[in-house]
Design a protein around this motif. Structure first.
Motif, PDB file in Angstrom:
ATOM      1  N   UNK A  28       0.817  -1.215   0.000  1.00  0.00           N
ATOM      2  CA  UNK A  28       0.000   0.000   0.000  1.00  0.00           C
ATOM      3  C   UNK A  28       0.852   1.268   0.000  1.00  0.00           C
ATOM      4  N   UNK A  29       2.144   1.169  -0.253  1.00  0.00           N
ATOM      5  CA  UNK A  29       3.000   2.353  -0.089  1.00  0.00           C
ATOM      6  C   UNK A  29       2.648   3.427  -1.131  1.00  0.00           C
ATOM      7  N   UNK A  30       3.028   4.645  -0.837  1.00  0.00           N
ATOM      8  CA  UNK A  30       2.635   5.765  -1.709  1.00  0.00           C
ATOM      9  C   UNK A  30       3.284   5.657  -3.092  1.00  0.00           C
ATOM     10  N   UNK A  31       4.462   5.016  -3.165  1.00  0.00           N
ATOM     11  CA  UNK A  31       5.101   4.851  -4.476  1.00  0.00           C
ATOM     12  C   UNK A  31       4.328   3.849  -5.330  1.00  0.00           C
ATOM     13  N   UNK A  32       3.861   2.771  -4.715  1.00  0.00           N
ATOM     14  CA  UNK A  32       3.037   1.806  -5.455  1.00  0.00           C
ATOM     15  C   UNK A  32       1.728   2.441  -5.892  1.00  0.00           C
ATOM     16  N   UNK A  33       1.174   3.281  -5.032  1.00  0.00           N
ATOM     17  CA  UNK A  33      -0.067   3.966  -5.407  1.00  0.00           C
ATOM     18  C   UNK A  33       0.166   4.864  -6.619  1.00  0.00           C
ATOM     19  N   UNK A  34       1.222   5.637  -6.557  1.00  0.00           N
ATOM     20  CA  UNK A  34       1.469   6.608  -7.623  1.00  0.00           C
ATOM     21  C   UNK A  34       1.842   5.935  -8.952  1.00  0.00           C
ATOM     22  N   UNK A  35       2.736   4.930  -8.870  1.00  0.00           N
ATOM     23  CA  UNK A  35       3.179   4.323 -10.122  1.00  0.00           C
ATOM     24  C   UNK A  35       2.083   3.474 -10.751  1.00  0.00           C
ATOM     25  N   UNK A  36       1.127   2.994  -9.960  1.00  0.00           N
ATOM     26  CA  UNK A  36       0.043   2.189 -10.526  1.00  0.00           C
ATOM     27  C   UNK A  36      -1.162   3.059 -10.868  1.00  0.00           C
ATOM     28  N   UNK A  37      -1.224   4.260 -10.289  1.00  0.00           N
ATOM     29  CA  UNK A  37      -2.415   5.088 -10.457  1.00  0.00           C
ATOM     30  C   UNK A  37      -3.610   4.501  -9.725  1.00  0.00           C
ATOM     31  N   UNK A  38      -3.337   3.563  -8.825  1.00  0.00           N
ATOM     32  CA  UNK A  38      -4.412   2.915  -8.087  1.00  0.00           C
ATOM     33  C   UNK A  38      -4.065   2.894  -6.599  1.00  0.00           C
ATOM     34  N   UNK A  40      -2.964   0.153  -4.510  1.00  0.00           N
ATOM     35  CA  UNK A  40      -1.911  -0.725  -3.994  1.00  0.00           C
ATOM     36  C   UNK A  40      -1.366  -1.541  -5.155  1.00  0.00           C
ATOM     37  N   UNK A  41      -0.232  -2.210  -4.946  1.00  0.00           N
ATOM     38  CA  UNK A  41       0.179  -3.214  -5.920  1.00  0.00           C
ATOM     39  C   UNK A  41       0.094  -4.589  -5.306  1.00  0.00           C
ATOM     40  N   UNK A  42      -0.162  -5.544  -6.166  1.00  0.00           N
ATOM     41  CA  UNK A  42      -0.238  -6.950  -5.805  1.00  0.00           C
ATOM     42  C   UNK A  42       1.043  -7.558  -6.366  1.00  0.00           C
ATOM     43  N   UNK A  43       1.969  -7.888  -5.471  1.00  0.00           N
ATOM     44  CA  UNK A  43       3.333  -8.220  -5.892  1.00  0.00           C
ATOM     45  C   UNK A  43       3.687  -9.680  -5.652  1.00  0.00           C
ATOM     46  N   UNK A  44       4.380 -10.247  -6.621  1.00  0.00           N
ATOM     47  CA  UNK A  44       4.930 -11.593  -6.486  1.00  0.00           C
ATOM     48  C   UNK A  44       6.438 -11.475  -6.449  1.00  0.00           C
ATOM     49  N   UNK A  45       7.057 -12.108  -5.472  1.00  0.00           N
ATOM     50  CA  UNK A  45       8.521 -12.131  -5.429  1.00  0.00           C
ATOM     51  C   UNK A  45       8.987 -13.456  -6.030  1.00  0.00           C
ATOM     52  N   UNK A  46       9.768 -13.355  -7.103  1.00  0.00           N
ATOM     53  CA  UNK A  46      10.307 -14.555  -7.754  1.00  0.00           C
ATOM     54  C   UNK A  46      11.829 -14.416  -7.861  1.00  0.00           C
ATOM     55  N   UNK A  47      12.493 -15.529  -8.034  1.00  0.00           N
ATOM     56  CA  UNK A  47      13.935 -15.478  -8.264  1.00  0.00           C
ATOM     57  C   UNK A  47      14.185 -14.943  -9.671  1.00  0.00           C
TER      58      UNK A  47
END
Ligand SMILES: [Zn+2]
Length: 134
Positions: A28-38, A40-47
């Motif tokens: 929910x960080x403000x950078x994720x909000x701004x870069x998505x225009x929404x 929050x981002x729904x993030x997957x961490x992969x190798x």
């Protein structure tokens, strides 16, 4: 070959994940909000080794709370955010799951930066909540 597939809105960039994500989190960080225009981002961490891409991304070098750079990759044609890498997580790729062809079976394990989440958004059932980063 198997694996989850995804790509940007215009299709110039396509990717495939050759293994299941190591972790799944909503940010929910403000950078994720701004870069998505929404909200929050729904993030997957992969190798890194499990992420394969065709097409080129452009990169915006952002800075995280830690002061470390966050490389945000996006499609230069349609602007879809695709993934990020950060010095805090060497060898890992944080994929923006909203760009996957299918979200089936992907349940968030955690919500981070909940102190920035909009108040009317209910907590996700079964996800641990962290006021900031984990
Ligand atoms: Zn595109």
């Amino acid at each position: 070959m198997q694996g989850r597939k995804g790509g940007c809105l215009c299709g110039a960039v396509r990717y495939r994940l050759t293994s299941e994500p190591r972790s799944i989190a909503i940010c929910h960080c403000t950078h994720c909000q701004r870069q998505s225009g929404s909200l929050f981002s729904f993030n997957l961490v992969v190798r890194e080794a499990d992420y394969e891409q065709s097409g080129e991304t452009r990169v915006f070098i952002d800075k995280g709370d830690s002061g470390q750079p966050v490389h945000r990759h996006f499609c230069g044609t349609c602007g879809s955010p695709l993934f990020a890498t950060t010095a805090l997580m060497p060898g890992k790729v944080v994929v923006k799951a909203g760009t996957l062809d299918s979200l089936e079976g992907l349940q968030p394990q955690a919500e981070i930066y909940t102190d920035r989440a909009v108040k009317w958004l209910a907590p996700v059932a079964g996800a641990a909540r962290f006021a900031q980063n984990v």
